[in-house]
Design a protein around this motif. Structure first.
Motif, short mmCIF file in Angstrom:
data_model
loop_
_atom_site.label_atom_id
_atom_site.label_comp_id
_atom_site.label_asym_id
_atom_site.label_seq_id
_atom_site.Cartn_x
_atom_site.Cartn_y
_atom_site.Cartn_z
N ARG A 35 0.83 -1.20 0.00
CA ARG A 35 0.00 0.00 0.00
C ARG A 35 0.86 1.26 0.00
NH1 ARG A 35 -3.19 -1.30 4.11
NH2 ARG A 35 -1.87 -0.32 5.66
N SER A 39 1.08 4.29 -3.05
CA SER A 39 0.93 5.73 -2.85
C SER A 39 2.19 6.48 -3.24
CB SER A 39 0.57 6.03 -1.39
OG SER A 39 1.61 5.65 -0.52
N VAL A 174 -8.25 11.08 -4.62
CA VAL A 174 -9.14 9.94 -4.37
C VAL A 174 -8.34 8.74 -3.86
CG1 VAL A 174 -10.69 8.28 -5.46
CG2 VAL A 174 -10.85 10.70 -6.04
N MET A 175 -7.18 8.51 -4.46
CA MET A 175 -6.34 7.38 -4.06
C MET A 175 -5.90 7.51 -2.62
SD MET A 175 -2.72 6.19 -5.75
CE MET A 175 -1.81 4.81 -5.05
N TYR A 176 -5.42 8.70 -2.22
CA TYR A 176 -4.98 8.89 -0.85
C TYR A 176 -6.16 8.78 0.12
CZ TYR A 176 -0.46 10.48 -2.62
OH TYR A 176 0.77 10.56 -3.24
N GLY A 177 -7.33 9.25 -0.30
CA GLY A 177 -8.50 9.13 0.55
C GLY A 177 -8.86 7.67 0.80
N ARG A 178 -8.82 6.86 -0.24
CA ARG A 178 -9.13 5.43 -0.09
C ARG A 178 -8.07 4.71 0.74
NH1 ARG A 178 -11.27 3.75 -6.20
NH2 ARG A 178 -13.28 4.86 -6.05
N LEU A 179 -6.82 5.05 0.52
CA LEU A 179 -5.75 4.43 1.29
C LEU A 179 -5.89 4.77 2.77
CD1 LEU A 179 -2.69 5.00 -1.07
CD2 LEU A 179 -3.71 2.81 -0.46
N ILE A 181 -8.65 5.32 4.40
CA ILE A 181 -9.74 4.53 4.97
C ILE A 181 -9.28 3.10 5.25
CG2 ILE A 181 -12.00 3.53 4.46
CD1 ILE A 181 -12.63 6.12 2.92
N VAL A 182 -8.52 2.52 4.31
CA VAL A 182 -7.99 1.17 4.51
C VAL A 182 -7.06 1.13 5.71
CG1 VAL A 182 -6.57 -0.64 3.50
CG2 VAL A 182 -8.24 0.55 2.08
#
Length: 216
Positions: A35, A39, A174-179, A181-182
């Motif tokens: 992950r 990023s 969007v990618m950083y936001g999803r990461l 949350i994970v």
């Protein structure tokens, strides 16, 4: 429209500048998991795309050349200064390296790298203790490293916008936001109620400065 020297095709500068900024960010972020590497890889792709257009081939200038030349007939499209599109579009005169946006970009870049360094230092010691990172930048934001990356990206966009990096920016957000949350799910599984209490008191990205100041 004469040029004192070539402004593009300087591929050695593309390589050197890309390597410097990527290695500098790597020294603070130190990706460990898949992950982390995703990023960091996305950030690196943005940096390479930026410097390719800044010193290699000006794709954005090429694609917009007809419109730019009609709107700014005296503009030397192949000069380095023309690549500072915000300055050109705002009709500013003089050296674009000293305008307000360029100075603001330095502030974003400087604070972004400072935040990245500070956050990594706190996270490194927390991981060694197998505890939550809740001090320093982590007392203000649950994901200060992602905030730092976004500030660095914004700094570069203020300095040298391109069609590709402008398109990549929202994708990275969007990618950083999803990461984030994970990562929060992982922290909840590992620390349970302790992380829930921390998350309830600390914003995900944007610090609540007013609330903190008022509480003092």
């Amino acid at each position: 429209m004469n040029h004192a020297e070539a402004a593009y095709g300087l591929w050695s500068l593309v390589f050197i500048n890309s390597a410097i900024f990527i290695m500098f960010a790597f020294s603070f972020f130190k990706p460990a998991t898949a992950r982390d590497w995703r990023s960091f890889g996305a950030f690196s792709a943005f940096i390479v795309a930026l410097f390719v257009e800044m010193y290699g081939f000006p794709l954005t200038i090429y694609l917009l050349s007809g419109w730019l030349q009609s709107k700014f007939p005296n503009l030397d499209l192949l000069s380095h200064d023309a690549g500072h599109l915000w300055s050109t579009l705002l009709g500013e005169k003089g050296d674009p390296h000293f305008n307000a946006l360029h100075i603001a970009s330095y502030l974003f870049l400087g604070f972004g790298f400072y935040l990245l360094s500070s956050a990594w230092n706190v996270l490194y010691h927390a991981q060694r203790r197998h505890s939550l990172a809740t001090t320093g930048p982590y007392a203000w934001s649950r994901h200060p490293q992602y905030v730092a990356f976004v500030m660095i990206l914004l700094g570069f966009l203020l300095q040298w916008p391109t069609l590709l990096t402008l398109a990549m920016f929202p994708v990275l957000l969007v990618m950083y936001g999803r990461l984030a949350i994970v990562e929060e799910r992982d922290m909840h599984r590992e620390f349970g109620a302790a992380y829930d209490a921390y998350a309830g008191a600390t914003p995900r990205f944007i610090p609540r400065f007013l609330g903190r100041v008022g509480a003092r």
